[in-house]
Enzyme design. Sequence first.
Site, short mmCIF file in Angstrom:
data_model
loop_
_atom_site.label_atom_id
_atom_site.label_comp_id
_atom_site.label_asym_id
_atom_site.label_seq_id
_atom_site.Cartn_x
_atom_site.Cartn_y
_atom_site.Cartn_z
N HIS A 18 26.20 40.57 32.24
CA HIS A 18 27.66 40.55 32.05
C HIS A 18 28.32 40.90 33.38
O HIS A 18 28.60 42.07 33.66
CB HIS A 18 28.06 41.54 30.94
CG HIS A 18 29.50 41.44 30.53
ND1 HIS A 18 29.89 41.29 29.21
CD2 HIS A 18 30.66 41.46 31.24
CE1 HIS A 18 31.21 41.24 29.13
NE2 HIS A 18 31.70 41.35 30.36
N ASN A 22 34.66 37.14 40.04
CA ASN A 22 35.75 37.67 40.88
C ASN A 22 35.96 39.18 40.73
O ASN A 22 36.59 39.80 41.58
CB ASN A 22 37.05 36.91 40.60
CG ASN A 22 37.02 35.52 41.20
OD1 ASN A 22 37.12 35.35 42.41
ND2 ASN A 22 36.84 34.51 40.36
N THR A 101 35.76 31.99 35.48
CA THR A 101 36.75 31.08 34.88
C THR A 101 37.15 30.03 35.91
O THR A 101 37.72 30.39 36.95
CB THR A 101 38.04 31.87 34.52
OG1 THR A 101 37.67 33.19 34.09
CG2 THR A 101 38.84 31.16 33.47
N GLU A 205 36.94 44.51 22.09
CA GLU A 205 37.07 45.34 23.31
C GLU A 205 38.23 46.32 23.14
O GLU A 205 38.26 47.38 23.76
CB GLU A 205 37.31 44.40 24.52
CG GLU A 205 37.26 45.11 25.86
CD GLU A 205 37.46 44.17 27.04
OE1 GLU A 205 37.70 42.96 26.84
OE2 GLU A 205 37.38 44.67 28.19
C1 6MZ Z 1 37.95 40.79 29.47
C2 6MZ Z 1 37.54 40.37 31.70
C3 6MZ Z 1 37.21 41.72 31.91
O1 6MZ Z 1 36.48 34.75 35.83
O2 6MZ Z 1 37.91 35.02 37.85
N1 6MZ Z 1 37.42 39.73 32.87
N2 6MZ Z 1 37.90 39.91 30.49
N3 6MZ Z 1 37.66 42.09 29.61
C4 6MZ Z 1 37.31 42.61 30.82
N4 6MZ Z 1 37.11 43.97 30.89
C5 6MZ Z 1 37.52 44.76 31.99
N5 6MZ Z 1 36.87 41.86 33.21
C6 6MZ Z 1 36.99 40.63 33.77
O3 6MZ Z 1 36.59 36.99 36.95
C7 6MZ Z 1 37.74 37.73 36.59
C8 6MZ Z 1 38.15 37.40 35.18
O4 6MZ Z 1 37.14 37.86 34.26
C9 6MZ Z 1 37.73 38.30 33.06
C10 6MZ Z 1 39.23 38.08 33.19
O5 6MZ Z 1 39.57 36.83 32.66
C11 6MZ Z 1 39.42 38.08 34.71
O6 6MZ Z 1 40.56 37.41 35.13
P1 6MZ Z 1 36.61 35.40 37.17
O7 6MZ Z 1 35.42 35.15 38.07
#
Ligand code: 6MZ
Length: 367
Positions: A18, A22, A101, A205
């Site tokens: 997990h 980014n 994403t 969550e």
């Molecule tokens: C839900 C999360 C998250 O996709 O741009 N993301 N979604 N709960 C969390 N708990 C803290 N942490 C990260 O990585 C960043 C994106 O991952 C998801 C969110 O959509 C965030 O914008 P990427 O690589």
Amino acid sequence: MEDDAELFYRQLPKVELHAHLNGSVSVATMERLIARKPHLNIDHSMTAILKGQRRTLDECFQVFKVIHQLIDTEEDLLMVTKSVIREFAEDGVRYLELRSTPRADSKTGLTKRRYVESIIEAIRQCKEENVDTEVRFLVAVDRRNGAEVAMETVKLAEDYMLASDGLVVGVDLSGDPNVGHGKDFLPALQKARNCGLKLALHMSEVPSQKEESELLLTLPPDRIGHGTFLHPEVGGSQSLVDRVREKNIPLELCLTSNVKGQTVGSYQKHHFPYWYQLGHPCVLCTDDKGVFSTSLSMEYQLAAATFGLSREAVWTLSQQAIGCSFATDAVRQQLQQRWALLLPEVFPTSSCLHREPTALQTCGQGL
Ligand code: 6MZ
């Protein structure tokens, strides 16, 4: 200098299931990105939550927006993905599932397809450069973007599952849990499942997602992210727990992320022991190692210290994560062999019965 415990946890072979790309960018890589884009006036305090600091979940999602401004070209993505993979490998992660994403940016010409291709290219380059970790990719559906985009994202994932030599293995559902409702994503997730993509879904969550979790469990998902509020003691329900247990759906648990994002009050109050004591498959993960200033080694060390796990139990935890991965049977077998070979290196003496100091002795016998 690394002390004995730090060395043990780094040397321990680990599986990371997990990790949002980014959110996993290190300070060193952030520095390079900030230097490339000085006009954005971004400094480090805006991209990471340091030791001892906490934020609301809402504020965490603001941090991702800032990071996205810094990573908006194919070149950035290639550099960032390679750095993240190398850092996980240096931390002893021998199998890594990254999720991200797809984003398009009209200013830089980035398209969602090129976004996914840049990540696949980075994974390939790391393989060619013999970076010591096996990497797979989950395409993420951001719940903030709605049902239509979710469907497009699944189509993208399907195309690349077929065209990436097995690197794209699944779909994630993530994004701000306070936005949107899971029911809108059921058709897209069902489609993903039907075409052979695995499902790793963020569930419960936050406390308000009970009904949504019930719906998502009908799919069912192959793994659950967080699952913080599934159990009855925190407002979930016994029937949710029973269903997760019946289907034996592994949980991806991210201690520091939950504590720093304040969905959990403290490490001691984390739901890890609840599930671990039931003998349910639990996989320790980082979530966003950059944003939450952590590493997978640190997460294992924290879990052991907080819940009194012996090093032997920690080893078993890391080994059992192999079985929760979306890797093929052949790759899982190779990983099992790798673990077997590394065992004498990690336990050179009979130190495996060593217990971390602040033991919450109630757990440790669960698995
Ligand atoms: C839900 C999360 C998250 O996709 O741009 N993301 N979604 N709960 C969390 N708990 C803290 N942490 C990260 O990585 C960043 C994106 O991952 C998801 C969110 O959509 C965030 O914008 P990427 O690589």
